[in-house]
Write an enzyme that holds these catalytic residues in place. Structure first.
Site, short mmCIF file in Angstrom:
data_model
loop_
_atom_site.label_atom_id
_atom_site.label_comp_id
_atom_site.label_asym_id
_atom_site.label_seq_id
_atom_site.Cartn_x
_atom_site.Cartn_y
_atom_site.Cartn_z
N TRP A 11 0.87 -1.18 0.00
CA TRP A 11 0.00 0.00 0.00
C TRP A 11 0.90 1.23 0.00
O TRP A 11 1.86 1.31 0.78
CB TRP A 11 -0.87 -0.02 1.25
CG TRP A 11 -1.81 1.14 1.37
CD1 TRP A 11 -2.63 1.65 0.41
CD2 TRP A 11 -2.04 1.93 2.54
NE1 TRP A 11 -3.36 2.70 0.91
CE2 TRP A 11 -3.03 2.89 2.21
CE3 TRP A 11 -1.53 1.92 3.84
CZ2 TRP A 11 -3.51 3.83 3.13
CZ3 TRP A 11 -2.01 2.84 4.75
CH2 TRP A 11 -2.98 3.79 4.39
N ASP A 17 -1.12 -5.54 9.19
CA ASP A 17 -2.05 -4.54 8.69
C ASP A 17 -3.28 -5.32 8.25
O ASP A 17 -3.22 -6.09 7.29
CB ASP A 17 -1.44 -3.77 7.52
CG ASP A 17 -2.35 -2.65 7.02
OD1 ASP A 17 -1.90 -1.84 6.19
OD2 ASP A 17 -3.53 -2.58 7.46
N LYS A 39 -13.54 -0.72 5.29
CA LYS A 39 -14.12 -1.56 4.23
C LYS A 39 -15.16 -2.52 4.76
O LYS A 39 -16.25 -2.63 4.22
CB LYS A 39 -13.03 -2.34 3.48
CG LYS A 39 -12.23 -1.49 2.51
CD LYS A 39 -11.10 -0.77 3.19
CE LYS A 39 -10.20 -0.11 2.18
NZ LYS A 39 -9.22 0.79 2.85
#
Lengths: 428, 410
Positions: free
Chosen positions: B138, B220, B256
Site C-alpha cells: 500500500w 495490517d 471496508k
C-alpha cells in the site's frame, strides 16, 4: 539497568545466575524496558474525582461545558443538524485528505468574517483537522518542515499543557514569553512586551485568540494592537490558537477580533480552530487549520503540502462532526440558533463567575477576587496555592489542577455557595 | 516576501488523482477501477443495512452526548474489535495480555504503532531499525513509517510478476537476511495491491523464520471478512502468530468491512507477553495519541461497538460482509471467464486465485495508459484494479478493453 532488573527476578524466582535471569528477561518481552508513562495531570483529577464518595464533590478539572444541573449539554442546533443529516441518508465515502470542502469554507468564514479580503482573494487555505489538537499538530508539523529559518516556538507563560509536547514532538524548540502576572492574577502586559521585543526574528509566536487557557486572562483590544505592532516589528510568524470562539464573550465576532486585527495589519497568520467547546462537539473531533498566504498560488502550494503531512497520520478526517458543524454554519436558522446557544453557555459561565465572587464576599472573604470576573472563558486562575488546592481536594472534595485552575463550567447555582465556602475556608 | 515562498507544489496522491480524473471524464462508458471502496452492482457506494439501523439507534438515543472519549478510545469498541481480530475465545485475551488503542482508521492505527515502535521497540531510539514492507505494498506504508522517524525502510520480496503469484522463496530469503529484530509489516489478508496471500502452510514457514530471528510482526488488517467472506478465515494468520507466542501489533481498519470509510474507525490491537508489559505499552501509546489527536472520534466507534456487542446485529453485519465479499468473488469469476472466452493471451487464473478487493492484473504501464486514455477505464499504473468497480453492466466492456490492450499494446 539490566542488573537491577535481574535482581528483581532473583528475588521472585529464587536462586538463578544473574546472566541467565537477564537473558530470560530479554527473551520474555520486547517491552520490558518500556517505562510506565506518567498519568495525565488533568485526567488524573477526574479519576480521583470519580473515586470520591462525598456527595458534595465537585469536578472543576476538565474543560468541558456543563449546564446548571452539572450535566453535559448537547446543543439543540446540533440535534437538529443531526436529524437533518440523518434524513439525507448520505454515504460514507472517504472525505478528501483536507476534509469536507463546505466545512473548511464555513470554518474559515467563521474565524475571519465572511467579507474578509483574505477569503475573497483566495489567499488562504483551511483544512479540516482532528479538532484543536489535530490542527495544532498539523500546524506544528508544517512549521517544522517548511519554516526553516527558525526552530523556536514562543508560548505564553503559562499555556495549555499540551502545546509544549506537540511542538516539541514536531521538532521545534519551546521558549516562553511573560503573560500571566500572579500578583494581579491578570495580564503582565509590560512583561509580555518586554519579552516579545527580545524574541529573535522569524520565530514562531503562539497567541491564544481569546479565553486564554489556563488563565482566562486576555489582552484588551488596545493591548492587542500594541502587541500586533511589536510582533510585526520583530517579524515573527504568528500562530493563533482559537479554541473558544463564541464561548468567551458570547459574541463570535468579538472573540475573533484579535485574529482579524492581526490579519488586517498584514500578519499572514497560522490559525487553529476547535469546535469542541463552542458547538459541544468534543468527541466528534471537529477543527480546522488555516494558513494565510501571500496569494492564491501560494495557498495552492501550501495546501498540497498539508495533504502530504496529513495522509501518513490518518489519511483523511472523520465526517460526522464536520458535517454537523457545516450544516449549522450554513443553515441560517440553525446558525442563528447556535449563536443564541453559544451565548447562553458563555452567559452562564459569566454568571457563575459573578455568583462565586458575591458568595465569597458573603462568606466574609477580604481577599481581592476581582480577577474571577475579569478573567474570561471556561477557566479561572484562582490564584490558589498548591497547599490550598490540596486542602480543597482533601477536605472539601473539590477537584482542580494543582495550579489553581478551575473550570467554571463545573460550577452551578446549586454548588457555587459550597465552592465559595470552601475557598474562603482555605484562604482566610 | 513570504515565509512560504519556497514551499514547492507537492505531487498529488496518485490514487486520489485517478478518481479526480475519472470524475472529470465525460465519457459515458467510463469505469473507475481505482480507489479501494466497495461498490454495488449499480456502481454505487453501499452503506451497510446494519449500519443504517445502528445509526438510527444512536440518533434516537438522547441519553447519548458528544463528550470526549478517553484518550485510548471507547472501551467497548476496543475490546470487541480485538476479539474480532483474535477470536472470541483467544487465549491471549483470556490471559489479559491483549489491549488496544482506538485510532483514526487503519492509517491512524499504523501511525500510533509506528510512533510507539520508534520510541520504544528495541531501545529508545529506533530510527535506524529497519522496517520491511512488501514489494509492492500500500502506497502509504512508506510515508507512515518514515514520518514516524524510521530512516531505513526496505522492501521484502513478495510479488512474482513472472508467475503472477507469491515469491515465497524471495520472501523467506529476505526474512533470513534481515537484521535480527527488524520490523516487518505483514498484510493479514487480501494483500493490497496484489490480492495474493500466503497459504496457511506458507504463513507457518514465514512465522518460523520470524521467530528464530526475533523479527517483529506488525500486521495490517484492512479487509477482515471482506477477503473470503469469513471473519475467522481472514484472521487465521494473525491468530496463528499469536498462538506461536509472538508479541505483535495488528492495525485494524473498519473502513471496508463496515463501509465506514469516512468515520475513520480503526483499532490498534496490541498483544504482549503479559498484562504488566501491556499496561506500560498502552500508557506510552496514550502519550503519543495525546499529541497527535488527543482522543478519537466517537461516532464510528459507537456504531461498531453496538454492532459487535449485540448478537442479532453482529449476525446481520456478518451477513452484510458476506454480501460484499460474494459480489467481489462473482466479479472475479466472471472477468476470468470472459477473458478466457475472448481468448485473451496469457493466463488469467490469478484473477480468481487472488483475494479481496484488488487484483494485480499483470498489465504493464503502457497497457494501463491505453485503458485510461483510449477506453476511459481508470486503474492504477501498477495494473491494480478494484474488483468492486466491476458490475454486470460494465464487465463486458472491461473484459473487451483488457483484451484489446493486451493484444494491441506491448
Amino acid at each position: 539497568m539490566a542488573l537491577l532488573k535481574s535482581t528483581k527476578i532473583l528475588n521472585g524466582v529464587g536462586a538463578q545466575a544473574p546472566v541467565l535471569a537477564v537473558l530470560q528477561l530479554r527473551a520474555s518481552s520486547w517491552w520490558t524496558e518500556v517505562q510506565m508513562g506518567p498519568p495525565d495531570p488533568i485526567l488524573g483529577v477526574t479519576e480521583a474525582f470519580k473515586r470520591d464518595t462525598n456527595p458534595k464533590k465537585m469536578n472543576l478539572g476538565v474543560g468541558a461545558y456543563r449546564d446548571d444541573q452539572g450535566k453535559p449539554f448537547v446543543l439543540s442546533c446540533v440535534r437538529k443538524a443531526e436529524a437533518q443529516i440523518a434524513a439525507k441518508k448520505l454515504d460514507k465515502e472517504y472525505l478528501p485528505i483536507g476534509g469536507m470542502a463546505e466545512f473548511s469554507k464555513a470554518c474559515a468564514q467563521l474565524a475571519l468574517g465572511p467579507d474578509n479580503e483574505v477569503l475573497k482573494s483566495g489567499r488562504s487555505i483551511t483544512v479540516q483537522t482532528i479538532s484543536g489538537t489535530g490542527s495544532l499538530r498539523v500546524g506544528a508539523n508544517f512549521v517544522s518542515r517548511f519554516h526553516n529559518v527558525s526552530r523556536d516556538v514562543y508560548l505564553p507563560k503559562p499555556s495549555w499543557g499540551n502545546h509544549t509536547p506537540i511542538f516539541r514532538d514536531a521538532g521545534m524548540q519551546l521558549m516562553a514569553y511573560s503573560y500571566y502576572d500572579p500578583k494581579t492574577c491578570g495580564f503582565d502586559f509590560k512583561g509580555a512586551l518586554d519579552d516579545i521585543s527580545k524574541i529573535p526574528e522569524k520565530s514562531v509566536i503562539v497567541l491564544h485568540a481569546c479565553a486564554h487557557n489556563p488563565t482566562g486572562v486576555d489582552p484588551k483590544p488596545e493591548q492587542w494592537k500594541e502587541m500586533a505592532a511589536l510582533i510585526k516589528k520583530r517579524n515573527l510568524l504568528v500562530f493563533f490558537d482559537m479554541a473558544y470562539q463564541g464561548f468567551a464573550s458570547g459574541d463570535i465576532d468579538r472573540d475573533a477580533w484579535a485574529v482579524r486585527y492581526f490579519i488586517e495589519q498584514g500578519h499572514n497568520v497560522l490559525l487553529s480552530q476547535s469546535f469542541a467547546k463552542n458547538m459541544g462537539l468534543y468527541g466528534e473531533r471537529v477543527g480546522g487549520f488555516t494558513v494565510v498566504c501571500k496569494d492564491a498560488e501560494e495557498a495552492k502550494r501550501v495546501e498540497s503540502q498539508l495533504k502530504i503531512l496529513i495522509r501518513p497520520i490518518y489519511s483523511n478526517p472523520p465526517m460526522n462532526g464536520a458535517r454537523i458543524a457545516s450544516t449549522i454554519l450554513s443553515t441560517p436558522e440553525l446558525y442563528k440558533e447556535w449563536l443564541v446557544e453559544v451565548k447562553g453557555m458563555a452567559d452562564r459561565i459569566i454568571k457563575m463567575r459573578e455568583m462565586l465572587v458575591s458568595n465569597l464576599k458573603k462568606e466574609g472573604s477580604t481577599q481581592n477576587w476581582q480577577h474571577v470576573t475579569d478573567q474570561i472563558g471556561m477557566f479561572c486562575f484562582t490564584g490558589l496555592k498548591p497547599e490550598q488546592v490540596e486542602r480543597l481536594i482533601k477536605e472539601f472534595s473539590i477537584y482542580m489542577t494543582k495550579d489553581g485552575r478551575i473550570s467554571v463550567a463545573g460550577v452551578t447555582s446549586a454548588n457555587v455557595g459550597y465552592l465559595a465556602h470552601a475557598i474562603h475556608a482555605v484562604t482566610k | 516576501m513570504s515565509i512560504f515562498g519556497e514551499v514547492p507544489q507537492a505531487a498529488p496522491v496518485a490514487v486520489f488523482k485517478l478518481t479526480a480524473d475519472f470524475r472529470e471524464d465525460q465519457n459515458p462508458r467510463k469505469v473507475n477501477l481505482g480507489v479501494g471502496a466497495y461498490r454495488t452492482d449499480e456502481g454505487q457506494p453501499w452503506v451497510l443495512p446494519v449500519v443504517r439501523k445502528v445509526e438510527k439507534m444512536i440518533a434516537d438515543d438522547h441519553s447519548l452526548n458528544h463528550e470526549y472519549l478517553p484518550i485510548l478510545g471507547l472501551p467497548e469498541f476496543r475490546s470487541s474489535s480485538s476479539k474480532i481480530a483474535l477470536g472470541e475465545d483467544s487465549p491471549a485475551i483470556k490471559d489479559n495480555r491483549v489491549g488496544a488503542v482506538q485510532c483514526l482508521g487503519g492509517t491512524g492505527a499504523l501511525k500510533i504503532g509506528a510512533e510507539f515502535l520508534r520510541r520504544w521497540y528495541n531501545g529508545t531510539d529506533n530510527t535506524k531499525t529497519p522496517i520491511y514492507v512488501s514489494a509492492p505494498t500500500w502506497e502509504n506504508h512508506n510515508a507512515v513509517f518514515s514520518n514516524a522517524g524510521f530512516e531505513d525502510i526496505r522492501p521484502y520480496k513478495y510479488w512474482d510478476a513472472g508467475k503472477r503469484g507469491l515469491d515465497l522463496e524471495g520472501f523467506l530469503g529476505d526474512l533470513e537476511s534481515a537484521p535480527d529484530h527488524s520490523i516487518f509489516v505483514l498484510h493479514a489478508c487480501a494483500h493490497n495491491p496484489t490480492g495474493t496471500d500466503p497459504t496457511q502452510d506458507q504463513w507457518k514457514q514465514i512465522a518460523d523464520v520470524m521467530k528464530r530471528k526475533s523479527l517483529f510482526a506488525f500486521f495490517d488488517s484492512a479487509y477482515q471478512g471482506f477477503a473470503s467472506g469469513n471473519l475467522d478465515k481472514d484472521a487465521w494468520a494473525v491468530r496463528y502468530f499469536v498462538s506461536q507466542g509472538f508479541e505483535l501489533f495488528c492495525a485494524q481498519s473498519f473502513s471496508k468491512n463496515f463501509g465506514l470509510y469516512n468515520e475513520r474507525v480503526g483499532n490498534l490491537t496490541v498483544v504482549a507477553k503479559d498484562q504488566d508489559n501491556l499496561n506500560r505499552v498502552l500508557s506510552q501509546m496514550e502519550k503519543i495519541v495525546r499529541i497527535t489527536w488527543s482522543n478519537p472520534p466517537s461516532q464510528g466507534a459507537r456504531l461498531v461497538a453496538i454492532t459487535l456487542n449485540t448478537p442479532e446485529l453482529f449476525a446481520e453485519w456478518k451477513d452484510n460482509v458476506k454480501t460484499m465479499a460474494d459480489r467481489v468473488l462473482l466479479m472475479r469469476a466472471q472477468l476470468k471467464e470472459k477473458l478466457k472466452a475472448l481468448g485473451t493471451p496469457g493466463t488469467w487464473e490469478h484473477i480468481t486465485e487472488q483475494i479481496g478487493m484488488f487484483s494485480f492484473t499483470g498489465l504493464n504501464s503502457k497497457q494501463v495508459e491505453y485503458l485510461v486514455k483510449e477506453k476511459h477505464i481508470y486503474l492504477m499504473a501498477s495494473g491494480r484494479i478494484n474488483m468492486c468497480g466491476l458490475t454486470t453492466k460494465n464487465i463486458d466492456y472491461v473484459a473487451e478493453s483488457i483484451h484489446e490492450a493486451v493484444t494491441t499494446v506491448q
